[in-house]
Enzyme design. Structure first.
Site, PDB file in Angstrom:
ATOM      1  N   LEU A  55       0.871  -1.166   0.000  1.00  0.00           N
ATOM      2  CA  LEU A  55       0.000   0.000   0.000  1.00  0.00           C
ATOM      3  C   LEU A  55       0.913   1.223   0.000  1.00  0.00           C
ATOM      4  O   LEU A  55       1.929   1.243   0.704  1.00  0.00           O
ATOM      5  CB  LEU A  55      -0.911   0.038   1.233  1.00  0.00           C
ATOM      6  CG  LEU A  55      -2.079  -0.939   1.291  1.00  0.00           C
ATOM      7  CD1 LEU A  55      -2.837  -0.776   2.613  1.00  0.00           C
ATOM      8  CD2 LEU A  55      -3.036  -0.751   0.118  1.00  0.00           C
ATOM      9  N   ASP A  56       0.552   2.239  -0.767  1.00  0.00           N
ATOM     10  CA  ASP A  56       1.338   3.461  -0.775  1.00  0.00           C
ATOM     11  C   ASP A  56       1.383   4.059   0.624  1.00  0.00           C
ATOM     12  O   ASP A  56       0.463   3.880   1.429  1.00  0.00           O
ATOM     13  CB  ASP A  56       0.726   4.480  -1.734  1.00  0.00           C
ATOM     14  CG  ASP A  56       0.748   4.013  -3.172  1.00  0.00           C
ATOM     15  OD1 ASP A  56       1.611   3.184  -3.509  1.00  0.00           O
ATOM     16  OD2 ASP A  56      -0.103   4.486  -3.951  1.00  0.00           O
ATOM     17  N   ARG A  57       2.444   4.808   0.882  1.00  0.00           N
ATOM     18  CA  ARG A  57       2.613   5.408   2.214  1.00  0.00           C
ATOM     19  C   ARG A  57       1.383   6.196   2.679  1.00  0.00           C
ATOM     20  O   ARG A  57       0.937   6.032   3.820  1.00  0.00           O
ATOM     21  CB  ARG A  57       3.852   6.303   2.210  1.00  0.00           C
ATOM     22  CG  ARG A  57       4.110   7.006   3.518  1.00  0.00           C
ATOM     23  CD  ARG A  57       5.377   7.820   3.471  1.00  0.00           C
ATOM     24  NE  ARG A  57       5.706   8.384   4.773  1.00  0.00           N
ATOM     25  CZ  ARG A  57       6.855   8.961   5.063  1.00  0.00           C
ATOM     26  NH1 ARG A  57       7.792   9.048   4.143  1.00  0.00           N
ATOM     27  NH2 ARG A  57       7.082   9.444   6.262  1.00  0.00           N
ATOM     28  N   HIS A 160       0.341   3.361  -8.056  1.00  0.00           N
ATOM     29  CA  HIS A 160      -0.520   4.543  -7.973  1.00  0.00           C
ATOM     30  C   HIS A 160      -1.680   4.462  -8.960  1.00  0.00           C
ATOM     31  O   HIS A 160      -2.179   5.495  -9.436  1.00  0.00           O
ATOM     32  CB  HIS A 160       0.271   5.829  -8.222  1.00  0.00           C
ATOM     33  CG  HIS A 160       1.355   6.078  -7.223  1.00  0.00           C
ATOM     34  ND1 HIS A 160       2.356   7.002  -7.430  1.00  0.00           N
ATOM     35  CD2 HIS A 160       1.618   5.519  -6.016  1.00  0.00           C
ATOM     36  CE1 HIS A 160       3.173   7.003  -6.398  1.00  0.00           C
ATOM     37  NE2 HIS A 160       2.749   6.100  -5.524  1.00  0.00           N
TER      38      HIS A 160
END
Length: 264
Positions: A55-57, A160
């Protein structure tokens, strides 16, 4: 840091809620960082854990770790083969379409070479508008501001992907510094108390890599996002922490049951 919220755990894997702003693990982009989800979960459980997806930050929500290298290999394969159903909730600018398939190829963004030199890869995301609101304030050039609550189901796993697809379609996610619009991001941060990317992974469903069972995990939102939903009149769309299981040989639907998060 406070203890991580455990959503599901057995002897083979564990699923937790990843807070927004926390990196999953150390990487070349993590210079100067001292706190990581993987290490925090390892210390909390007192055993080694193995990442199987990302998961992106700035993205919050449910993420799964394996508890052995062999299970990690099986789960990683399931994610790469698109055998995992994923759902996200996003707050976007504008009134999003009731339903649409966003089918835009995306160039990978791995940082090793300019994006323009990277090949465009197939990418597909299904979106559905769950609700919308029109606020009587002038945020941009219009006298009122419209926002939508969108459910996104990525059918591929590009970096993304959801953020880039929604932005390209004209409905950038609020709080997205790279693909969004700063004036709306500032409005949510300063006036609505939501100073972060409003994208959350709220649901994962996959075949258990060891036990012949299908597992569906739902993840509640954090307090800041839940308060925003309540303010915008979207409280009816708030997900709950729950786990559903179904034997793979069965034909009935998944039965979801609420679970108690261990007290700390």
């Amino acid at each position: 840091m406070s203890a991580l919220r455990i959503l599901y755990q057995d002897e083979h894997l564990v699923a937790v809620h990843k807070p927004s702003g926390l990196l999953v693990h150390r990487s070349a982009l993590a210079r100067g960082e001292t706190q990581f989800l993987l290490q925090q979960l390892r210390d909390q459980l007192g055993q080694r854990v193995y990442p199987v997806h990302r998961l992106d930050r700035p993205t919050s929500g449910v993420i799964v770790f394996a508890l052995s290298s062999s299970v990690a290999a099986l789960l990683s394969e399931a994610f790469s083969e698109r055998q995992v159903e994923k759902r996200y909730l996003a707050v976007v600018r504008g009134k999003a379409p009731e339903q649409a398939r966003l089918d835009y190829p995306l160039r990978e963004e791995d940082g090793t070479r300019p994006k323009a030199e990277m090949p465009a890869m197939p990418a597909m995301t299904d979106i559905r508008r769950l609700d919308s609101v029109e606020l009587p304030v002038q945020v941009d050039r219009y006298p009122s501001a419209r926002y939508s609550l969108v459910e996104a189901r990525p059918l591929t796993g590009r970096r993304h992907q959801i953020r880039r697809h929604l932005s390209r379609r004209g409905y950038p996610i609020i709080g997205d510094a790279k693909h969004g619009k700063s004036i709306h991001n500032r409005f949510f941060a300063e006036q609505l108390g939501a100073p972060r990317l409003l994208l959350a992974a709220t649901y994962l469903a996959f075949d258990h890599p060891v036990v012949p069972t299908r597992i569906a995990i739902s993840c509640a939102l954090d307090e800041i996002t839940a308060a925003l939903f309540d303010h915008l009149g979207w409280a009816g769309h708030l997900p709950l922490d729950s786990v559903g299981t179904l034997p793979l040989a069965a034909s009935s639907t998944l039965q979801e049951v609420s679970i108690q998060v261990p007290s700390v």
